[in-house]
Design a protein around this motif. Structure first.
Motif, mmCIF file in Angstrom:
data_model
loop_
_atom_site.group_PDB
_atom_site.id
_atom_site.type_symbol
_atom_site.label_atom_id
_atom_site.label_comp_id
_atom_site.label_asym_id
_atom_site.label_seq_id
_atom_site.Cartn_x
_atom_site.Cartn_y
_atom_site.Cartn_z
ATOM 1 N N ALA A 1 14.736 12.068 0.575
ATOM 2 C CA ALA A 1 14.807 10.626 0.321
ATOM 3 C C ALA A 1 14.415 9.819 1.559
ATOM 4 N N ARG A 2 14.815 10.280 2.727
ATOM 5 C CA ARG A 2 14.455 9.568 3.959
ATOM 6 C C ARG A 2 12.955 9.642 4.238
ATOM 7 N N LEU A 3 12.371 10.797 4.002
ATOM 8 C CA LEU A 3 10.930 10.929 4.223
ATOM 9 C C LEU A 3 10.149 10.060 3.234
ATOM 10 N N LEU A 4 10.610 10.028 1.979
ATOM 11 C CA LEU A 4 9.951 9.183 0.985
ATOM 12 C C LEU A 4 10.103 7.705 1.335
ATOM 13 N N TYR A 5 11.254 7.345 1.910
ATOM 14 C CA TYR A 5 11.449 5.960 2.334
ATOM 15 C C TYR A 5 10.456 5.595 3.429
ATOM 16 N N ASP A 6 10.317 6.468 4.414
ATOM 17 C CA ASP A 6 9.359 6.199 5.496
ATOM 18 C C ASP A 6 7.940 6.051 4.947
ATOM 19 N N ASP A 7 7.576 6.937 4.032
ATOM 20 C CA ASP A 7 6.231 6.872 3.458
ATOM 21 C C ASP A 7 6.051 5.585 2.639
ATOM 22 N N THR A 8 7.067 5.220 1.857
ATOM 23 C CA THR A 8 6.981 4.001 1.054
ATOM 24 C C THR A 8 6.885 2.766 1.938
ATOM 25 N N LEU A 9 7.666 2.736 3.001
ATOM 26 C CA LEU A 9 7.629 1.588 3.912
ATOM 27 C C LEU A 9 6.254 1.452 4.564
ATOM 28 N N GLN A 10 5.700 2.567 5.025
ATOM 29 C CA GLN A 10 4.364 2.517 5.632
ATOM 30 C C GLN A 10 3.316 2.050 4.633
ATOM 31 N N ALA A 11 3.410 2.561 3.396
ATOM 32 C CA ALA A 11 2.439 2.168 2.373
ATOM 33 C C ALA A 11 2.555 0.685 2.049
ATOM 34 N N GLN A 12 3.785 0.170 1.943
ATOM 35 C CA GLN A 12 3.969 -1.245 1.625
ATOM 36 C C GLN A 12 3.528 -2.140 2.784
ATOM 37 N N GLU A 13 3.788 -1.720 4.015
ATOM 38 C CA GLU A 13 3.325 -2.497 5.163
ATOM 39 C C GLU A 13 1.806 -2.581 5.173
ATOM 40 N N ALA A 14 1.148 -1.458 4.919
ATOM 41 C CA ALA A 14 -0.314 -1.457 4.870
ATOM 42 C C ALA A 14 -0.821 -2.322 3.722
ATOM 43 N N GLN A 15 -0.142 -2.252 2.574
ATOM 44 C CA GLN A 15 -0.585 -3.046 1.424
ATOM 45 C C GLN A 15 -0.427 -4.541 1.692
#
Length: 418
Positions: A318-332
């Motif tokens: 869950a923590r790794l998915l959170y990091d990935d989601t945050l990076q993706a949303q920041e880029a978006q």
């Protein structure tokens, strides 16, 4: 030489059309804010997410309670042979029994389960918000798409009307020997092309109306009102941390941690307490009994400890998915912001430079034709070029609307940021 346009009145009207606000369709339709509210109200996906949230709330309400006690009724030591068979009064060991059994769950274990249930509700709330944001975004995009398709259809229809008037004028001039057959042929070809363009734009408008009707769940023909300004201040667009997908990922971490805490406390078994009353015949005394049942964790390393390890690994996931989601949303967010700024800059540049020049080219072509120095074909080309420039700006505005909706609407619960 025949004049295909009336004097300055039509040229003035053309100039006003260029700088006038986007035209609204005569038939009333939903405004942008009305469409968002309607979509949020009728969306089956949003209602399903809300139902899941309600279900989680019901689970949370009972998560910290003790299990129900068990009523135990029976007959002990009933003879099945001999003179006292199947009787309860002859054999001294036979008795009718009634008792209560209660599984006791420790307070810290019940608290862990209650915390886990509360976080499950929060996770469902985040999922509901994410679903609502998706519905809001898609409904907003559909409304904006129909608005710009509606505008494109109106522009194409206006050009077709101009071409019909020109053809009528050229035909009248041809009958008066003031225009040649070639001019009539050119006017007919220009009208045929304009009518085909108008039919294509109208078909695209109807298709856009069907897409919007899917989100509103009611027939839609046109939309009403003006679209929001396609600008996104930082407060309106929000940050990546405010995006529903990031919030859902954050709540998934909380839920995974709660699962780990429950699994850790489940390593300690629950005790079961039992008390009973045994009634014998009148010749013998009655009896009471009590007892405690304790599960034996004979292989904790292979059972309870592995359950804790499983939940802990899911927490890491869950923590790794959170990091990935945050990076993706920041880029978006960065990508959409830059794309929106670029589109708005291009629109402003075209409206300030290209559109007035195209309109002036129409005036020059008309003036040249009236004076006999230009051709009718040049007038048609200039008008088509002006329409193409308007449609180009409309297409860029359409892209800006979709970009704005993807940037602003997911971060705005009201869906009315402008």
């Amino acid at each position: 030489m025949f004049t295909i346009v009336t004097p300055r009145l039509r040229l003035t009207a053309l100039a006003l059309l260029i700088v006038a606000p986007w035209p609204a369709h005569t038939q009333p339709g939903p405004t942008f804010a009305q469409a968002l509210r309607r979509a949020a109200h009728v969306s089956a996906a949003t209602q399903a997410a809300q139902a899941a949230e309600d279900a989680a709330a019901q689970t949370a309400a009972r998560a910290g309670q003790l299990p129900d006690p068990m009523l135990k009724i029976g007959i002990d030591n009933l003879p099945v042979s001999g003179p006292d068979r199947f009787t309860t009064s002859g054999e001294p060991m036979t008795m009718r029994r009634i008792g209560i059994e209660q599984q006791w769950v420790s307070a810290d274990k019940r608290q862990a389960r209650a915390t886990r249930a509360t976080r499950a509700v929060a996770a469902e709330q985040a999922a509901t918000r994410q679903t609502a944001a998706q519905v809001r975004e898609e409904a907003g995009k559909a409304w904006l798409d129909l608005f710009h398709a509606q505008r494109a259809a109106e522009l194409a229809s206006q050009l077709a009307d101009e071409m019909r008037r020109d053809l009528a004028g050229v035909q009248a001039a041809h009958r008066g020997a003031k225009a040649g057959a070639a001019d009539v042929l050119q006017a007919r070809m220009a009208l045929a092309q304009a009518e085909d363009d108008a039919a294509g734009a109208e078909q695209e408008r109807r298709t856009a109306a069907v897409r919007l009707a899917r989100w509103l769940q009611e027939p839609v023909d046109t939309v009403d009102g003006a679209p929001p300004a396609y600008t996104a201040a930082p407060a309106a667009a929000g940050t990546a941390l405010q995006r529903p997908a990031v919030l859902a990922a954050r709540r998934a971490i909380d839920l995974a941690d709660a699962d780990t805490a429950v699994a850790t406390r489940e390593r300690h078994p629950d005790w079961t307490f039992e008390a009973g009353f045994g009634q014998r015949s009148s010749r013998y005394g009655n009896m009471v009994s009590f007892g405690i049942s304790v599960p034996l964790t004979v292989d904790r390393a292979q059972r309870q400890d592995r359950d804790v390890a499983e939940k802990s690994a899911l927490g890491t996931r869950a923590r790794l998915l959170y990091d990935d989601t945050l990076q993706a949303q920041e880029a978006q967010v960065r990508q959409l912001s830059e794309e929106l700024d670029s589109l708005n800059t291009r629109i402003a540049r075209l409206e300030a430079g290209l559109l007035p020049a195209a309109a002036e080219q129409v005036e020059l072509a008309v003036a040249a034709y009236r004076s006999g120095a230009g051709s009718l074909s040049a007038v048609f080309q200039a008008r088509r070029a002006l329409l193409e420039k308007r449609l180009q700006i409309n297409m860029l505005a359409r892209q800006a609307g979709a970009t704005w909706a993807a940037l602003v609407l997911p971060a705005n619960d009201e869906g009315d940021a402008q």
